[in-house]
Design an enzyme around this catalytic site. Structure first.
Site, PDB file in Angstrom:
ATOM      1  N   ARG A  98      40.223  -9.328  14.650  1.00  0.00           N
ATOM      2  CA  ARG A  98      41.571  -9.756  14.257  1.00  0.00           C
ATOM      3  C   ARG A  98      42.435  -9.726  15.502  1.00  0.00           C
ATOM      4  O   ARG A  98      42.811  -8.653  15.980  1.00  0.00           O
ATOM      5  CB  ARG A  98      42.148  -8.864  13.152  1.00  0.00           C
ATOM      6  CG  ARG A  98      41.403  -8.984  11.830  1.00  0.00           C
ATOM      7  CD  ARG A  98      42.247  -8.527  10.663  1.00  0.00           C
ATOM      8  NE  ARG A  98      43.330  -9.463  10.382  1.00  0.00           N
ATOM      9  CZ  ARG A  98      44.343  -9.187   9.555  1.00  0.00           C
ATOM     10  NH1 ARG A  98      44.406  -8.017   8.961  1.00  0.00           N
ATOM     11  NH2 ARG A  98      45.284 -10.080   9.342  1.00  0.00           N
ATOM     12  N   ASP A 254      52.242  -5.105  13.795  1.00  0.00           N
ATOM     13  CA  ASP A 254      50.860  -5.305  14.228  1.00  0.00           C
ATOM     14  C   ASP A 254      50.762  -5.431  15.739  1.00  0.00           C
ATOM     15  O   ASP A 254      49.715  -5.157  16.314  1.00  0.00           O
ATOM     16  CB  ASP A 254      50.279  -6.551  13.553  1.00  0.00           C
ATOM     17  CG  ASP A 254      49.974  -6.297  12.093  1.00  0.00           C
ATOM     18  OD1 ASP A 254      48.826  -5.948  11.791  1.00  0.00           O
ATOM     19  OD2 ASP A 254      50.888  -6.415  11.262  1.00  0.00           O
ATOM     20  N   ASN A 264      54.673  -8.912  12.809  1.00  0.00           N
ATOM     21  CA  ASN A 264      54.363  -8.159  11.588  1.00  0.00           C
ATOM     22  C   ASN A 264      54.036  -9.138  10.476  1.00  0.00           C
ATOM     23  O   ASN A 264      54.147 -10.353  10.644  1.00  0.00           O
ATOM     24  CB  ASN A 264      55.549  -7.258  11.206  1.00  0.00           C
ATOM     25  CG  ASN A 264      55.160  -6.245  10.137  1.00  0.00           C
ATOM     26  OD1 ASN A 264      54.150  -5.553  10.275  1.00  0.00           O
ATOM     27  ND2 ASN A 264      55.936  -6.145   9.085  1.00  0.00           N
TER      28      ASN A 264
END
Length: 385
Positions: A98, A254, A264
């Site tokens: 990710r 994030d 985010n």
């Protein structure tokens, strides 16, 4: 197919949410995950015996949340080392799983580097290097739990300074609790500390389309904690602000760029705009491992694009669909294209503060963030992969 299987979770073990742990059964070490795709209806554990299984769990969101992805990546490299797989290949696979969540690459890099150092020091002793990798992964896990507790303290102190009196009505987005952390979470940990002190009046929970991490996961954690909470559609947040029902917005992150821009869960940026218009504090709560000084600003952050079917279909949970990850019920015409970014970018000028385990940056500036990160680097350091 990667070696991954589900098993019913032990209810006693879940009296406190435990989203990830390392186990060593007779057949060999494994990483055990609470399968977040099945929540809140079922508490089922997913057992990963190799790195491809863990990568699949990360990409399908069985395990998620920036801090916890750092922990998962760390244990993934340790799993490869202990089981005798190619550690460098495992690290590469995990770090790519990710791209936006910088914590994932951070956890991977720390354990990979610990393994490399142990190999050099031990003259190629695989057992000693594997032990060093596992010890480093456990350190990443422990440090994340400690960071969570300190963020909660700093966040409560900030709110008490900004909004004296208590009785807070907090709006949050996505899921930022124990399901995303080695401890009690990030933004949710602040709300939890307020609740424990009897100072949380209401937790407003954005449902967080399209995968409903708020409705499914934050509401699940709030219910377990006995909080007063209400779920709302993302598009209803504006009416709450207009009615004067929100005292502060707390979200996670994030990735945080060097200038303070925050990536985010998509939907965070509109909340920041609403909060600014209504003069409501907008606070980001994240560990220092989420800060990426290699990204100058928001334009440098790679935003993950998720599959279109997550938007054009209503998800059906796996327990209702049978084996697999669940099917979807179409809500758009067949062939409809969908725009589905996993994250959006909030610029620093829309934030009241960024709260980390090392303190608070307010106003959010490049210099202030760099100073905070210097404190972090004096401890365990910040790495890139």
């Amino acid at each position: 197919m990667a070696d991954q299987y589900a098993r019913p979770s032990d209810a006693a073990a879940l009296s406190a949410v435990s989203p990830l742990r390392w186990e060593e059964p007779p057949e060999g070490p494994v990483i055990v995950l609470l399968d977040q795709r099945r929540l809140p209806a079922e508490e089922v554990e997913l057992v990963c015996t190799d790195v491809p299984a863990l990568v699949d769990a990360i990409q399908t969101l069985a395990v998620r949340g920036a801090p916890l992805l750092g922990v998962a990546g760390a244990y993934g490299v340790a799993l490869a080392a202990v089981r005798g797989f190619d550690v460098e290949e495992a690290a590469e696979m995990l770090a790519r799983a990710r791209p936006t969540a910088v914590n994932l690459a951070y956890g991977v890099a720390r354990v990979r580097d610990a393994h490399r150092a142990a190999v050099r020091k031990g003259g190629g002793d695989g057992r000693a290097a594997a032990a060093a990798a596992l010890a480093e992964a456990r350190a990443v896990h422990r440090e994340d739990a400690e960071a969570s507790a300190r963020m909660a303290e700093h966040g409560v102190a900030l709110l008490e300074e900004l909004l004296p009196g208590g009785g807070y009505r907090i709006l949050t987005h996505c899921n930022t609790g124990a399901l995303v952390s080695g401890g009690q979470g990030t933004a949710f940990a602040v709300a939890g500390a307020l609740h424990g002190a009897g100072r949380l009046r209401r937790l407003w929970v954005d449902e967080t389309r399209p995968l409903l991490q708020g409705a499914r996961l934050t509401a699940y954690e709030a219910a377990r904690a006995g909080m007063a909470y209400t779920v709302l559609t993302d598009s209803a947040a504006g009416s709450l602000f207009a009615a004067g029902e929100v005292d502060a917005v707390l979200v996670g992150a994030d990735r945080i760029a060097a200038d303070g821009s925050v990536a985010n869960k998509v939907g965070s940026y509109p909340l920041a705009v609403l909060a600014r218009y209504h003069h409501i504090p907008f606070v980001v709560v994240a560990p220092s491992t989420t800060v990426d000084l290699g990204s100058e600003g928001g334009a440098d952050i790679e935003v993950e694009q998720r599959p279109g079917h997550e938007v054009t279909e209503i998800p059906v949970p796996p327990q209702a669909a049978g084996a697999g990850t669940g099917a979807g019920v179409p809500v758009a015409p067949l062939g409809a294209q969908a725009y589905n970014p996993a994250f959006d970018i909030t610029p620093p000028e829309l934030m009241t503060a960024i709260v980390t385990e090392n303190g608070v940056v307010s106003p959010v500036t490049k210099a202030g963030l760099a100073e905070l990160c210097d404190r972090s680097r004096s401890g365990n350091g910040m790495m890139s992969i």
